[in-house]
Motif scaffolding. Structure first.
Motif, PDB file in Angstrom:
ATOM      1  N   PHE A 103       0.844  -1.205   0.000  1.00 12.12           N
ATOM      2  CA  PHE A 103       0.000   0.000   0.000  1.00 12.12           C
ATOM      3  C   PHE A 103       0.872   1.245   0.000  1.00 12.12           C
ATOM      4  CE2 PHE A 103       0.395  -1.099   4.523  1.00 12.12           C
ATOM      5  CZ  PHE A 103       0.791   0.119   5.073  1.00 12.12           C
ATOM      6  N   SER A 104       0.274   2.353  -0.414  1.00 12.09           N
ATOM      7  CA  SER A 104       0.976   3.628  -0.569  1.00 12.09           C
ATOM      8  C   SER A 104       0.651   4.565   0.584  1.00 12.09           C
ATOM      9  CB  SER A 104       0.558   4.293  -1.886  1.00 12.09           C
ATOM     10  OG  SER A 104      -0.830   4.610  -1.845  1.00 12.09           O
ATOM     11  N   LEU A 105       1.358   5.682   0.631  1.00 12.10           N
ATOM     12  CA  LEU A 105       1.070   6.718   1.627  1.00 12.10           C
ATOM     13  C   LEU A 105      -0.348   7.244   1.453  1.00 12.10           C
ATOM     14  CD1 LEU A 105       1.887   8.660   3.895  1.00 12.10           C
ATOM     15  CD2 LEU A 105       2.931  10.139   2.156  1.00 12.10           C
ATOM     16  N   LYS A 106      -0.775   7.384   0.207  1.00 10.07           N
ATOM     17  CA  LYS A 106      -2.132   7.872  -0.055  1.00 10.07           C
ATOM     18  C   LYS A 106      -3.170   6.929   0.539  1.00 10.07           C
ATOM     19  CE  LYS A 106      -5.257   9.165  -3.829  1.00 10.07           C
ATOM     20  NZ  LYS A 106      -5.413   9.296  -5.301  1.00 10.07           N
ATOM     21  N   ALA A 107      -2.943   5.612   0.396  1.00  8.07           N
ATOM     22  CA  ALA A 107      -3.886   4.642   0.956  1.00  8.07           C
ATOM     23  C   ALA A 107      -3.909   4.715   2.473  1.00  8.07           C
ATOM     24  CB  ALA A 107      -3.501   3.237   0.497  1.00  8.07           C
ATOM     25  N   LEU A 108      -2.737   4.905   3.098  1.00 10.54           N
ATOM     26  CA  LEU A 108      -2.675   5.001   4.557  1.00 10.54           C
ATOM     27  C   LEU A 108      -3.406   6.246   5.045  1.00 10.54           C
ATOM     28  CD1 LEU A 108      -1.539   3.722   7.141  1.00 10.54           C
ATOM     29  CD2 LEU A 108       0.502   5.139   6.852  1.00 10.54           C
ATOM     30  N   LYS A 109      -3.195   7.358   4.363  1.00 14.33           N
ATOM     31  CA  LYS A 109      -3.886   8.602   4.745  1.00 14.33           C
ATOM     32  C   LYS A 109      -5.394   8.454   4.592  1.00 14.33           C
ATOM     33  CE  LYS A 109      -0.202  11.973   3.871  1.00 14.33           C
ATOM     34  NZ  LYS A 109       0.223  13.145   3.054  1.00 14.33           N
ATOM     35  N   SER A 110      -5.817   7.788   3.527  1.00 18.91           N
ATOM     36  CA  SER A 110      -7.244   7.596   3.294  1.00 18.91           C
ATOM     37  C   SER A 110      -7.869   6.728   4.376  1.00 18.91           C
ATOM     38  CB  SER A 110      -7.455   6.962   1.917  1.00 18.91           C
ATOM     39  OG  SER A 110      -8.820   6.669   1.701  1.00 18.91           O
ATOM     40  N   HIS A 111      -7.151   5.684   4.792  1.00 17.35           N
ATOM     41  CA  HIS A 111      -7.677   4.769   5.813  1.00 17.35           C
ATOM     42  C   HIS A 111      -7.774   5.445   7.181  1.00 17.35           C
ATOM     43  CE1 HIS A 111      -8.411   0.857   7.742  1.00 17.35           C
ATOM     44  NE2 HIS A 111      -7.634   1.306   8.715  1.00 17.35           N
ATOM     45  N   LEU A 112      -6.753   6.204   7.562  1.00 14.53           N
ATOM     46  CA  LEU A 112      -6.722   6.822   8.894  1.00 14.53           C
ATOM     47  C   LEU A 112      -7.581   8.073   8.972  1.00 14.53           C
ATOM     48  CD1 LEU A 112      -2.938   6.365   9.755  1.00 14.53           C
ATOM     49  CD2 LEU A 112      -4.868   5.221  10.850  1.00 14.53           C
ATOM     50  N   GLY A 113      -7.808   8.720   7.836  1.00 14.69           N
ATOM     51  CA  GLY A 113      -8.607   9.940   7.841  1.00 14.69           C
ATOM     52  C   GLY A 113      -7.994  11.001   8.739  1.00 14.69           C
TER      53      GLY A 113
END
Length: 456
Positions: free
Chosen positions: A45-55
């Protein structure tokens, strides 16, 4: 007991129990673009995916630190250096080291979160990481509505206590030889793995805060985390909104130094804001209530106080034991424990002509480490150079100070307190009247003649 980590094998082995590992795998599947199939290589997963998941659960800077820490971990048999995205094995290794690992493994993760480059990091980089870490703990607990009744101080920017607590944690780090350098130059010193590992050992809150960030950021119910010893439940009898002298970082710091069994619940006994500037009210509300935390804020903004390990009693002798301590939370956080020099831990007296009348902790008559005068609103903190009982410096901005705010919190149930609530006399309803009777030496003849508890 689950999987064990192998030092000699070609692959990293998780330290999680099977049911915990299943939760970690599920979280990775949610973060990666699609679930892993047996005939494909591991997903990432990417940084974008992590940011999206954590909100908004964590501040952006902490999300980036978590991501950099994950992708910078070197896997056995793989190329060295940061990867373009986070693999399943990197994700598991990161969480395993952080939540279950030794000080050495935690220090590796912290180094990667501070800088993706190999080698030592600068002390100023560690300082910034510490500020981000403390700020993230306050942020995520507030976001998840888990402050347990405490409120953040309102105002622009991070709460003031964040930087103060971060400075206290950072001060636990030992930079060999830095004491010979001016302050700014100390921040240019290199910190290698050994320094970070020693720091993690010296300052347990670093690892605890990282656990809170991960647990409450990702919401991992199978990996239990008891927040009660970290943030005590706050209880105030009055319905009106009440903002304590302490902010959340200060509560966490003071609570961590209480005996373990007394870290779960704080119950407000006295507040000058709610109960008025009355020494008689103070005496009536805090006596016979078990261990207490006393707080003062002087007119110069210094916040300090003491922990009374025993119930306060109005009497002309010193009381308490060596579990008592003094502390400050602003402008710096520090705790000062018993030196063993004397037993002048606690003092509460009223109505005497030949000895001081007021509340004191440490030192001696007319020269207390912390003193609240019977003329409420006045006090002193004397230490030339240190208080003999607690080795504390002057806690207030001025040796003789004035204050507007004072609070006392019970940190455990007073003996028989629940039954006492059911059997209170009219005098017990008015603490000031009760205190005045004790001061003038009039006994309460009805004491002990009330109805016996039903279970007796």
């Amino acid at each position: 007991m689950g999987n064990s980590r192998s030092q000699s094998g070609p692959r990293f082995c998780s330290q999680f129990l099977p049911e915990e590992q299943a939760e970690i795998d599920g979280l990775f599947d949610a973060l990666s673009s699609e679930k892993q199939r047996p005939d494909t290589s591991p997903r990432s997963f990417s940084l974008k995916a992590l940011k999206s998941h954590l909100g908004e659960a964590l501040p952006p800077e902490m999300v980036t630190r978590l991501y950099d820490g994950m992708r910078s971990l070197d896997l056995p048999g793989k190329a060295k250096g940061p990867s373009e995205s986070v693999s399943r094995e990197q994700f598991t290794m990161f969480l395993s080291h952080l939540l279950k690992g030794s000080s050495e493994e935690k220090s590796l993760v912290i180094m990667k979160m501070i800088s993706a480059t190999e080698g030592p990091v600068k002390a100023r980089e560690v300082q910034k990481f510490t500020e981000d870490l403390v700020g993230s703990v306050v942020h995520v607990l507030n976001y998840r509505q888990e402050l347990r009744g405490w409120t953040q101080k309102r105002g622009p920017g991070p709460p003031p206590g964040v930087q103060v607590l971060a400075a206290q944690l950072f001060s636990e780090m030992e930079l060999r030889g830095s004491e010979e350098l001016p302050g700014p130059q100390q921040l240019d010193r290199d910190c290698d793995r050994a320094v970070i590992e020693d720091w993690v050992f010296r300052a347990p809150h670093v690892a605890t805060f990282l656990s809170v960030v991960v647990h409450r950021g990702f919401l991992l119910p199978r990996l239990s985390l008891d927040l009660a010893p970290l943030v005590p439940e706050r209880h105030v009898d009055q319905e009106r909104v009440f903002e304590s002298i302490l902010d959340v970082p200060s509560v966490i710091y003071v609570n961590a130094h209480l005996p373990r069994e007394q870290r779960h619940r704080w119950h407000l006994l006295f507040s000058s804001e709610l109960h008025g500037h009355s020494f008689a009210q103070l005496c009536g509300r805090i006596t016979h209530q078990g261990p207490c935390v006393l707080l003062l804020e002087d007119r110069d903004g210094h916040v300090f106080g003491g922990f009374a390990s025993c119930s306060w009693e109005v009497k002309p002798q010193f009381q308490g034991d060596d579990r008592c301590f003094l502390f400050s939370t602003s402008p710096r956080m520090a705790v000062y424990t018993s030196t063993g020099y004397n037993d002048h831990y606690m003092y509460l007296n009223h109505g005497q002509q030949t000895i001081p009348n007021g509340l004191g902790m440490g030192g001696q008559h007319n020269y207390f480490g912390l003193w609240v005068d019977v003329d409420f609103g006045k006090g002193h903190s004397k230490a030339k150079p240190k208080c003999t009982t607690y080795h504390s410096p002057q806690l207030s901005a001025q040796e003789d100070f004035r204050f507007e705010k004072m609070e006392v919190w019970a940190v455990s149930e007073a003996p028989g307190s629940q039954q006492a609530q059911r059997n209170r006399s009219i005098l017990a309803v008015d603490p000031e009247a009760q205190a005045l009777l004790e001061i003038i030496g009039r006994p309460r003849h009805s004491q002990g003649l009330q109805d016996a508890p039903e279970d007796e």
